[in-house]
Write a protein that holds these residues in place. Structure first.
Motif, PDB file in Angstrom:
ATOM      1  N   TYR A 182       0.807  -1.224   0.000  1.00  9.36           N
ATOM      2  CA  TYR A 182       0.000   0.000   0.000  1.00  9.36           C
ATOM      3  C   TYR A 182       0.839   1.272   0.000  1.00  9.36           C
ATOM      4  N   ASN A 183       2.167   1.153   0.165  1.00 12.36           N
ATOM      5  CA  ASN A 183       3.070   2.315   0.198  1.00 12.36           C
ATOM      6  C   ASN A 183       2.655   3.361   1.224  1.00 12.36           C
ATOM      7  N   GLU A 184       2.099   2.938   2.338  1.00 12.31           N
ATOM      8  CA  GLU A 184       1.742   3.853   3.433  1.00 12.31           C
ATOM      9  C   GLU A 184       2.916   3.910   4.406  1.00 12.31           C
ATOM     10  N   TYR A 185       3.942   4.671   4.041  1.00 10.06           N
ATOM     11  CA  TYR A 185       5.182   4.607   4.823  1.00 10.06           C
ATOM     12  C   TYR A 185       5.029   5.190   6.221  1.00 10.06           C
ATOM     13  N   GLY A 186       4.267   6.289   6.339  1.00 10.49           N
ATOM     14  CA  GLY A 186       4.062   6.895   7.659  1.00 10.49           C
ATOM     15  C   GLY A 186       3.395   5.911   8.610  1.00 10.49           C
ATOM     16  N   LEU A 187       2.275   5.322   8.148  1.00  6.41           N
ATOM     17  CA  LEU A 187       1.534   4.384   8.981  1.00  6.41           C
ATOM     18  C   LEU A 187       2.368   3.141   9.299  1.00  6.41           C
ATOM     19  N   SER A 188       3.046   2.606   8.272  1.00  6.56           N
ATOM     20  CA  SER A 188       3.795   1.376   8.511  1.00  6.56           C
ATOM     21  C   SER A 188       4.933   1.633   9.502  1.00  6.56           C
ATOM     22  N   SER A 189       5.556   2.829   9.423  1.00  3.17           N
ATOM     23  CA  SER A 189       6.619   3.138  10.376  1.00  3.17           C
ATOM     24  C   SER A 189       6.072   3.192  11.790  1.00  3.17           C
ATOM     25  N   THR A 190       4.865   3.730  11.935  1.00  8.08           N
ATOM     26  CA  THR A 190       4.238   3.785  13.256  1.00  8.08           C
ATOM     27  C   THR A 190       4.000   2.369  13.786  1.00  8.08           C
ATOM     28  N   VAL A 191       3.446   1.501  12.941  1.00 11.73           N
ATOM     29  CA  VAL A 191       3.211   0.113  13.361  1.00 11.73           C
ATOM     30  C   VAL A 191       4.531  -0.541  13.760  1.00 11.73           C
ATOM     31  N   LEU A 192       5.598  -0.267  12.972  1.00 18.72           N
ATOM     32  CA  LEU A 192       6.888  -0.886  13.250  1.00 18.72           C
ATOM     33  C   LEU A 192       7.476  -0.410  14.575  1.00 18.72           C
ATOM     34  N   ILE A 193       7.339   0.897  14.861  1.00 16.09           N
ATOM     35  CA  ILE A 193       7.862   1.408  16.130  1.00 16.09           C
ATOM     36  C   ILE A 193       7.119   0.750  17.292  1.00 16.09           C
ATOM     37  N   LEU A 194       5.779   0.656  17.172  1.00 16.92           N
ATOM     38  CA  LEU A 194       4.996   0.023  18.234  1.00 16.92           C
ATOM     39  C   LEU A 194       5.384  -1.458  18.370  1.00 16.92           C
ATOM     40  N   PHE A 195       5.575  -2.122  17.231  1.00 18.11           N
ATOM     41  CA  PHE A 195       5.994  -3.529  17.209  1.00 18.11           C
ATOM     42  C   PHE A 195       7.342  -3.697  17.917  1.00 18.11           C
ATOM     43  N   PHE A 196       8.264  -2.797  17.576  1.00 16.66           N
ATOM     44  CA  PHE A 196       9.592  -2.823  18.178  1.00 16.66           C
ATOM     45  C   PHE A 196       9.486  -2.659  19.696  1.00 16.66           C
ATOM     46  N   LEU A 197       8.634  -1.724  20.150  1.00 17.01           N
ATOM     47  CA  LEU A 197       8.442  -1.515  21.583  1.00 17.01           C
ATOM     48  C   LEU A 197       7.872  -2.777  22.238  1.00 17.01           C
ATOM     49  N   ILE A 198       6.972  -3.465  21.533  1.00 19.93           N
ATOM     50  CA  ILE A 198       6.399  -4.709  22.076  1.00 19.93           C
ATOM     51  C   ILE A 198       7.495  -5.755  22.249  1.00 19.93           C
ATOM     52  N   ILE A 199       8.378  -5.875  21.228  1.00 25.41           N
ATOM     53  CA  ILE A 199       9.462  -6.864  21.316  1.00 25.41           C
ATOM     54  C   ILE A 199      10.376  -6.534  22.501  1.00 25.41           C
ATOM     55  N   ILE A 200      10.826  -5.262  22.564  1.00 21.83           N
ATOM     56  CA  ILE A 200      11.721  -4.854  23.644  1.00 21.83           C
ATOM     57  C   ILE A 200      11.053  -5.064  24.997  1.00 21.83           C
ATOM     58  N   GLY A 201       9.762  -4.705  25.070  1.00 27.60           N
ATOM     59  CA  GLY A 201       9.022  -4.851  26.318  1.00 27.60           C
ATOM     60  C   GLY A 201       8.967  -6.297  26.783  1.00 27.60           C
ATOM     61  N   SER A 202       8.683  -7.222  25.852  1.00 28.65           N
ATOM     62  CA  SER A 202       8.578  -8.625  26.277  1.00 28.65           C
ATOM     63  C   SER A 202       9.950  -9.180  26.662  1.00 28.65           C
ATOM     64  N   MET A 203      10.996  -8.721  25.950  1.00 32.14           N
ATOM     65  CA  MET A 203      12.358  -9.154  26.327  1.00 32.14           C
ATOM     66  C   MET A 203      12.701  -8.665  27.722  1.00 32.14           C
TER      67      MET A 203
END
Lengths: 315, 271
Positions: free
Chosen positions: A282-303
């Motif tokens: 979909y080339n929604e770079y702004g939205l996908s970056s937001t999802v990725l940052i939240l995803f990254f925080l979830i990974i770090i949080g669970s670690m």
């Protein structure tokens, strides 16, 4: 201090050093950073800079083409994503379910198999080879292999169910059976990884606590529950940590079995698959970056939660 | 502690179940690759069929797989070699000078979701007209290889006694000389472990090649999708393709089993 005293104790060293050219001596003195810097620079350019860019993109409305003009919109993407109960939160739930269920079975089965392999036996070598095979197989190919086995019409799985009188199941094709089926594939491929880690932990344990418990008349289960398991706990946490990070990020088998967007009903769309689709379908770079940052925080949080527990267990 | 006969019977039975469930799907895959598509659809021919190599002919000739095999080999080899050149000295420094924070930065790469790097990479490398070329594929695969190699080699150097290097210094070698002539030759098992694992991870990598490779630079995991159409799947061809991708790596694994196991479990038991 040895650098100063060495020439006195070893005259040969003193005679070599003056012959070495200046640059070599400089290299020798600065070897700490000379050795580490290229790798660090590579990481900085290829990882830290893109990561910083992702943070920036998440605060803009970048879409269509990364070269197109984009506007800084603050945290609007975060508000949009966090209030999206259509795609984002279901993806979070699927990621959690996939990782949780897969990890649970991988650790329980992995522990059972590691205990079976713990003491030497005849044919051990062949069993170990069999355990290594799923691990080294290409995940995309593994996905395709199971796609044939789970095919509702010609697959071996439904054929086998037919022999024991159970009707055919939709497996990967079903809206509610697809996610459990992909979890099964993950368990098939990665339980061996947990086996290898736990087996390495088991072989490093000393025999004495086991023998002492045996003399005290402890049963096999009591010895496992109160002697082996507590001693093995640090290794179990490492296995959960390594396996958990990869399970959260699972992409290959999901893409191979269900294609883009995790299937037509997004039935296996995890956070990683969702972010990939937002970026490259979909080339929604702004939205996908937001999802990725939240995803990254979830990974770090669970670690972080896991390692905090690990430190707690040490005390 | 001698296991009882009852336990031995139980263990043998359990292990047969385990080995069968791990190996049978792979056998099924290879068997399907040797069947015609008519036989694949015929459940009566599940185990008894006339094997044919036609699917492999399709894969290697029509589907241009020889090219993709060469691509995969080249990318995996180059990414591994470059990562070793960068990673081994870095791991040595980080181990000897106890640079735990720097090590953490490199190991972060194991945690970051690959997608978050792909958008910036795609932008930068398409501006440099590198997307679709081997250079960018090799760089992206190094993102997987380098942290893996640093991680394995740090553990290896931690376990290599420093006294050997000190003895070499007394004999007149410089620090770098001692690393080159003493430490490196002693590290061959560690380097082999790290190199083999890095090669396998690069060979199996899918997502980076999916975005960054072109029609001529495709690696095998991406090329597999050539056999999946929108309407139908050429099952025989697809299974031959998956066998071509997985079999070489499984055969290699048989011979270097020891290294793979020590690499995968590196650092797991330090607690």
């Amino acid at each position: 201090m040895p650098a100063v005293t060495a020439p006195e104790r070893a005259p040969r060293g003193a005679s070599v050093m003056p012959d070495t050219p200046g640059w070599a001596r400089w290299a020798n003195d600065h070897r700490k950073w000379l050795f580490a810097a290229p790798a660090m620079a590579f990481v900085a350019v290829l990882i830290i800079f893109p990561l910083a860019w992702t943070v920036y993109l998440s605060l803009t409305d970048s879409a269509g083409s990364v070269r197109a003009e984009s506007e800084f919109i603050g945290f609007r993407n975060y508000v949009d994503v966090l209030s999206d109960t259509d795609r984002f939160w279901p993806a979070v739930a699927r990621t959690g379910a996939f990782t949780g269920v897969a990890l649970f079975f991988e650790v329980v089965l992995g522990m059972a198999i590691a205990l079976l392999l713990w003491r030497p036996f005849r044919g051990e070598k062949w069993v170990r080879v069999a355990i290594l095979l799923p691990l080294v197989a290409t995940p995309v190919a593994v996905g395709m292999m199971w796609r044939l086995i789970f095919d509702p019409n010609i697959g071996l799985a439904n054929q086998a169910l037919g022999w024991i009188g159970i009707g055919p199941q939709p497996w990967l094709a079903g809206q509610h059976t697809a996610l459990p089926t992909t979890i099964f594939i993950d368990i098939w491929q990665w339980t061996p990884m947990v086996v290898l880690i736990l087996l390495a932990g088991l072989t490093s344990l000393s025999d004495e606590p086991q023998e002492a418990a045996m003399i005290d008349g402890a049963s096999a289960w009591q010895r496992f529950r109160h002697v082996t398991l507590p001693l093995l706990m640090p290794t179990v946490i490492v296995a959960i940590l390594l396996r958990g990070i990869d399970a959260l990020k699972t992409f290959d088998i999901l893409y191979a079995t269900k294609g883009r967007g995790g299937g037509s009903f997004h039935e296996v769309e995890t956070l990683n698959v969702y972010a990939y689709g937002l970026s490259f379908d979909y080339n929604e770079y702004g939205l996908s970056s937001t999802v990725l940052i939240l995803f990254f925080l979830i990974i770090i949080g669970s670690m972080w939660a896991l390692t905090a527990r690990r430190k707690g267990a040490d005390r | 502690m001698r296991p009882s006969t009852g336990f031995k019977v139980f263990r043998t039975t359990a292990l047969i179940v385990v080995v069968t469930s791990l190996v049978a799907p792979l056998v099924w895959m290879v068997a399907a690759s040797l069947k015609t598509n008519v036989d694949i659809y015929d459940s009566a021919k599940a185990l008894v069929f006339t094997p044919t190599l036609d699917n492999y002919g399709t894969v290697l000739q029509q589907a241009n797989y020889v090219q993709f095999i060469v691509n995969s080999l080249w990318v995996a080899f180059a990414a591994t070699a470059l990562s070793l050149v960068l990673g081994v000295p870095a791991a040595y420094s980080m181990s000897r000078f106890n640079m735990r924070k720097s090590a953490l930065v490199v190991l972060m790469a194991r945690v970051i979701p690959g997608v978050s790097l792909l958008v910036p990479w795609y932008y930068v490398f398409s501006n440099l007209r590198m997307v679709g070329g081997f250079g960018v594929l090799i760089l992206s695969h190094m993102f997987v290889s380098l942290p893996l190699i640093v991680y394995i080699m740090m553990g290896f150097f931690d376990g290599l006694p420093e006294e050997l290097e000190e003895a070499a210094l007394v004999d007149g070698l410089t620090h770098i000389g001692a690393f080159r002539r003493i430490t490196l030759p002693l590290s061959v098992p560690g380097i082999a472990t790290a190199g083999i694992l890095s090669f396998i991870f690069s060979w199996n990598n899918f997502m980076f090649a999916l975005v960054l490779s072109g029609a001529d630079t495709k690696t095998l995991p991406v090329a597999i999708f050539d056999f999946v159409g929108y309407a139908s799947i050429d099952w025989g061809g697809l299974m031959a393709a998956t066998t071509v991708v997985t079999l070489p790596i499984m055969v290699i694994a048989l011979f270097v089993q020891k290294y793979i196991v020590s690499g995968l479990t590196a650092g797991a038991t330090k607690g």
